[in-house]
Design an enzyme around this catalytic site. Structure first.
Site, short mmCIF file in Angstrom:
data_model
loop_
_atom_site.label_atom_id
_atom_site.label_comp_id
_atom_site.label_asym_id
_atom_site.label_seq_id
_atom_site.Cartn_x
_atom_site.Cartn_y
_atom_site.Cartn_z
N CYS A 131 -51.98 35.47 99.22
CA CYS A 131 -50.97 34.82 100.06
C CYS A 131 -51.26 33.33 100.21
CB CYS A 131 -50.89 35.49 101.43
SG CYS A 131 -52.47 35.62 102.27
N ASN A 140 -47.49 39.26 96.09
CA ASN A 140 -48.90 39.19 96.49
C ASN A 140 -49.70 40.17 95.65
OD1 ASN A 140 -51.41 39.35 97.84
ND2 ASN A 140 -50.44 38.72 99.75
N ASP A 147 -43.00 33.68 102.89
CA ASP A 147 -44.05 34.64 103.24
C ASP A 147 -44.15 35.66 102.12
OD1 ASP A 147 -45.87 36.34 104.35
OD2 ASP A 147 -44.75 36.72 106.20
N HIS A 193 -53.82 35.86 107.17
CA HIS A 193 -52.70 35.81 106.26
C HIS A 193 -52.15 34.39 106.24
CE1 HIS A 193 -49.20 37.09 104.07
NE2 HIS A 193 -48.37 36.76 105.04
#
Length: 1108
Positions: A207, A202, A471, A454
């Site tokens: 994201c 990131n 993630d 997020h």
């Protein structure tokens, strides 16, 4: 700490944000004032008995007298973790209480820590507990998001109103209900080993992009097409989207650690700050596909994007009473489906094809048939093999005049049948032989609110039962329940952990929910989920040469040898033999094959990157793909080479000398202290048993020095995190100095020659330190925060005094102490709200630090007095408003911090026009459009430093005090209010309106005032005086309503009502809970002086902290 299950919570659309540079930036050591008698808890971790959910109660006394910007609670333990509550008693640059849950020991935790919690924060109503305000959310806490909560928790006006029940005896009670869910310790989690997949790094707020890229990567047919896109040898990943995407996909497929996306974002044309601004996911998807579609034209993969993602629908309007129908065919790459009012995806499709009747005033004009009643709708001609559904989780709320997030429950099936109910979604032209049965492939999830959140993705790459969560850097296996049930949205109930205390469920709104769904058609599954073989992947070989080192060292780079992004790149099929590749090199550079020697680069443990060893004849006989595997063992994701060529006296390539095992290839840089220049000097093969003293003559020749010039030698060892450059003993062997292939030696004329006395950086180590720490800082005037005014080259190690000295010198200012600096907010691209105090930061690096980033912008202002002196004063900005004029004159008042209210009044009298020289001023505390109390003339000015909204009314004039702290409000006392009769009342009069979007809550606005009323006086009589005082036109005034308000509840009055009977006989200065309300719309223009303030509102800051 009371352990119990909290009561149900009301759902709220409140924005959730981490507490990052609204004022405080992430976890940092900071002295804060402790609340008196605040609740304390046992700070011993409960390793075994500590519950996974608990309630912490924090009692804060003397709340209104807190003089700190932010305040932390004591520590408490839940789930074995340390937590604390963080509040901003006067708001985090908003007019609301700001409150967050904070990981108390974040600064001490190891890299990569993570913990997940569902929690609610509450301010308890101590009069009626049912009116307590609670808000809930959940969050995965990590180092860069170590606190999370609500910047606008509740209006300060409600909190500080003593009759609302939130402050009783100046005591506030705050509660936190925390439920901890154990999460994987990602510090020691090897995604590749555990799952077979790697994540994406990131860059700050990318994201959403990472989730989209993972989704696209795991559509193998798409990935194969990207690999087959042609690129040229001159393409650079940072300037070519196809090449950057090929490189990214290649790394995702072959590396063992998370992959960076900077090359790709650079190819988008984004700079560093763009990576900290949230971009729209759907828009990014469309733009990326359009770019790739354009690049695929005329190639073997032309039309791939359309084949995968393009569907068609038919918009129609069909007249009811005449035979007329209009149709229009349109293509789509994705569909936007409603969430609000739809229980599942099928209901969303039903709504999508819902027929609208055009009748009445909305009739359809059917050409020669005129206006006709008609049916309007849309049906689908065909659906694509890969169906992308964007769920409309974000909508515009017209009542609130803002965007809101829809967290309603919205289900989606594993298998989606779009032929249901006899093809109700299909147009008559649709091919009914195609079976539109789809299988869910991936889910993109948004966690958070409309302004902050997020993104991550759940994907099952092979459409088998196993799902994976992508993630950012972390990839984990996930079960079906979490993938489906937990992403539907709605509410979640957690089981109570202590049923003895409370049996009510622990309810939370699910702020994490599906935002985008990707389905793959069953009949196309084998084609889409195909094998991507090695033959599909071309190798990109980057070849650095002596010419690149000459061009770059001392200009683009100073450390190591070359920037590989700026060298020639060859796109070669993996099956090609390396010897054939050498022929390609001959064509590009004109170097005959027999004169080429290639070295592999290797990344060392100290993070330097050097040529490691030459390729052997056996390796050169292998394919390029096989060599790449060798390169991987040297920590290279790509095949990077150094081409060694020997140039003869005629400047033509000649045969290279054979390299023995005893020989070392060294690279040399030359430093000139007088010019402060570093350049590449060349390379030499030396024997490990030889000594530096034996090559001094050769080095002098390379540098253009005399043969006997004394020179000093240094080894460039590393440059991160600090520079390490050490002298080399010329009398011991190269091997004894631990020199090896690829090492760098910097040399210069000997410092003992005395020529460097006037040099800033007399030797190589000092110069490299300077280069490592230097920064070009852009300075902007605080009055013009968007414009760069000048730039200065400074060092990260410069002290506060060094920086202001350089700035004052540039501005030709004699006294540097009159310079005040303000740091830059990387996310909002605005000045931070708080300037840097005199010597308040030790180094320039501290001034430029913003969260986990470094800015290159500082704002300056030139003060009329030295900053240390100014900091000892209280500065008040007073804007003078004339009742009959629109212009505003701003006055600045500076007083000692220990000054009294009387000092303020006396100073104001010298600044403003009064009705007569002996006029008396009454100083009030006005807080969010309400009068709270009258301040006595002996009150110290210092305790007022935390008040907020003030004004001074002097007969027909108004004074608004707009400052960085709350000030009192002064009113010249009218004659009729000085000597009240026994039956007279002095009442508060406030403007208000009802907020229809918030259950008719009363909102005050405008300028409050006192009004003298007499015994038996009717509302009709009082209205005449109010209209005259406020100068409201008859037409407008006729629309106003009048009400008696007590505790925020309006009781509307009639003209015949006796107003005095509603008000108690009591001291008017304690009667703010009772007032005469004037209900009307707020049509007043915004104050002109507000435009000059630095915007620190929530809306101006939020775009920077959405994605992580």
């Amino acid at each position: 700490m009371t352990l119990m299950t909290p009561p149900p919570l009301d759902e709220d659309d409140e924005m959730l944000v981490p507490n990052t540079e609204l004022v405080v930036e992430g976890p940092q050591p900071m002295e804060v004032a402790l609340a008196e008698n605040a609740t304390t808890v046992d700070n011993t971790p409960q390793a075994v008995d500590d519950p996974l959910s608990a309630r912490f109660t924090w009692t804060i006394e003397n709340f209104s007298r807190l003089n700190t910007k932010k305040l932390y609670s004591d520590l408490f333990f839940v789930g074995g973790y340390k937590w604390r509550i963080l509040i901003f008693p006067k708001g985090n640059n908003v007019d609301h209480l700001s409150m967050y849950l904070d990981v108390a020991d974040a600064a001490a935790l190891p890299n990569g820590w993570s913990r997940f919690a569902q929690f609610s924060l509450a301010v308890i109503n101590q009069i009626h507990s049912k009116f307590s305000i609670k808000k809930d959310t959940h969050h995965q806490f990590i180092a860069r998001e170590s606190d999370w909560g609500f910047t606008s928790f509740m209006p300060l006006g409600e909190l500080y109103d003593p009759n609302r029940g939130f402050l009783v005896n100046d005591t506030c009670i705050v509660e936190a209900d925390v439920a901890v869910r154990r999460v994987i310790d990602y510090l020691y989690n090897d995604s590749k080993k555990e799952t077979g997949y790697v994540g994406l790094k990131n860059q700050g707020a990318t994201c959403y992009m990472n989730s989209l890229l993972q989704t696209l990567y795991h559509i193998p047919y798409f990935r194969k097409a990207v690999y087959h896109m042609p690129t040229t040898e001159n393409d650079m990943p940072s300037g070519s989207i196809p090449l950057a995407l090929q490189s990214l996909f290649y790394k995702l497929q072959h590396t063992d650690t998370s992959v960076a996306t900077k090359e790709l974002t650079k190819s988008f044309g984004w700079d560093t700050y763009d990576s900290f601004l949230q971009h729209d996911v759907q828009e990014l998807n469309r733009v990326l596909c359009e770019k790739l579609e354009d690049k695929m034209k005329g190639t073997v993969v032309e039309g791939t994007i359309q084949q995968l993602f393009e569907g068609h629908n038919m918009n129609y309007i069909e007249c009811i009473n005449v035979d007329y129908k209009s149709t229009r065919k349109e293509s789509f790459y994705d569909l936007q489906l409603d969430v609000k009012g739809c229980r599942d995806v099928y209901a969303s499709f039903d709504k999508y094809v819902e027929v609208e009747r055009l009748e009445g005033d909305n009739k359809y004009h059917a050409e020669h048939n005129g206006l006709q009643d008609a049916r309007k709708g849309v049906l689908f001609i065909d659906f694509p093999p890969v169906l992308q559904l964007h769920l409309k989780r974000f909508e515009y709320d017209f009542m609130r005049d803002t965007m809101v997030k829809i967290n309603d429950r919205h289900e989606f099936p594993l298998q989606l049948d779009l032929d249901r109910e006899n093809g109700k979604y299909l147009s008559p032209e649709a091919d009914r032989s195609v079976r539109n049965l789809y299988t869910l492939h991936s889910i993109m999830v948004h966690s958070g609110g409309v302004h902050g959140g997020h993104y991550y993705a759940y994907i099952r790459p092979t459409l088998e039962d196993q799902w994976f969560k992508f993630d950012d850097e972390r990839v984990t296996k996930e079960d079906m329940k979490r993938v489906l049930e937990e992403q539907y949205g709605g509410e979640e109930e957690l089981p109570h952990t202590n049923p003895g205390f409370n049996n009510s469920p622990f309810k939370f709104t699910k702020y994490s929910n599906a935002y985008m769904l990707v389905y793959i058609r069953e009949s196309d599954k084998d084609k889409i989920i195909c094998n991507v073989d090695e033959k599909d992947i071309a190798e990109h070989l980057k070849v650095a040469r002596n010419e690149d080192l000459l061009e770059q060292i001392g200009k683009d780079i100073y450390f190591d040898l070359v920037d590989h992004e700026k060298v020639v790149s060859f796109r070669i099929q993996k099956q090609m033999s390396f010897n054939n590749f050498k022929e390609e090199v001959t064509k590009e550079f004109g170097i005959p094959v027999q004169f080429q020697r290639f070295w592999l680069w290797a990344k060392r443990q100290n993070h330097t990157y050097r040529p490691n060893r030459p390729l052997s004849p056996q390796e050169e006989a292998q394919s390029v793909g096989q060599l790449r595997e060798v390169s991987n063992k040297a920590n290279n994701a790509e095949l990077k080479l150094f081409l060694e060529v020997e140039i003869g006296q005629n400047l033509q390539p000649v045969a290279l000398p054979e390299k023995t095992k005893e020989e070392i290839l060294l690279f040399f840089k030359l430093y000139d202290p007088l010019k402060e220049e570093l350049r590449y000097a060349g390379r030499l093969l030396v024997k490990g048993t030889g000594k530096p003293v034996e090559i001094l003559t050769k080095l002098n020749e390379m540098a253009g020095f005399g043969p006997d010039e004394e020179i000093d030698l240094y080894e460039e060892i590393k440059f991160e995190p600090n520079v390490m450059c050490e002298p080399i003993d010329k009398k011991i062997t190269f091997s004894a100095s631990q020199l090896e292939d690829g090492d760098i030696i910097c040399f210069q004329k000997s410092s003992q020659s005395g020529n460097d006395e006037q040099c800033r950086y007399p030797d190589v180590p000092s110069f490299l330190d300077y280069v490592h720490n230097r920064l070009v800082v852009r300075f902007r005037s605080l009055d013009k925060p968007k414009e760069d005014e000048f730039s200065l080259e400074l060092s990260k190690l410069h002290s506060y005094d060094d920086v202001v000295e350089r700035v004052s010198h540039h501005l030709a200012l004699e006294d540097p102490s009159k310079i005040r600096l303000t740091p830059h907010n990387c996310y909002s691209q605005q000045p931070k709200p708080t300037p840097i105090k005199y010597r308040g930061m030790e180094h320039l690096s501290d001034m430029l630090a913003h969260y986990n980033q470094t800015s290159d912008v500082l704002y300056y202002e030139v003060l009329d007095i030295p900053l240390p002196e100014l900091q000892g004063l209280k500065t008040l900005k007073v804007a003078f408003h004339h009742a009959s004029k629109d212009d505003v004159v701003t006055h600045t008042i500076r007083l000692q911090k220990q000054s009294t209210v009387a000092d303020v009044i006396n100073h104001l009298k010298t600044k403003v026009e009064l009705s007569h020289p002996n006029a008396e001023l009454r100083l009030l505390e006005v807080f969010y459009h309400k009068i709270y109390k009258v301040l006595t003339s002996v009150t110290l000015l210092l305790p007022l430093s935390d008040l907020i909204d003030c004004w001074i009314a002097i007969f027909g004039f108004d004074l608004w005090l707009d400052i960085d702290t709350i000030l009192p409000t002064g009113i010249e006392i009218p004659e009729d209010q000085k000597n009240l009769g026994p039956h007279d009342r002095l009442i508060h009069v406030y403007h208000f309106m009802r907020d229809t979007a918030q259950n008719q809550v009363v909102q005050n606005f405008g300028e409050p005032f006192f009004l003298l009323i007499h015994e038996g006086e009717t509302l009709a009589d009082i209205k005449v005086r109010i209209q005259e005082k406020l100068q409201v036109p008859d037409e407008e005034f006729s629309k106003w309503k009048f009400a008696f308000l007590s505790l925020g509840r309006p009781e509307y009055l009639q003209d015949s009502d006796i107003v005095s009977s509603r008000f108690q006989r009591r001291d008017v200065y304690g009667a703010w809970e009772q007032y005469l309300g004037l209900e009307h719309s707020d049509n007043a223009p915004k104050r002109s002086y507000a435009a000059n303030q630095v915007s620190t509102s929530l809306e101006s800051i939020q775009p920077a902290r959405i994605g992580y």
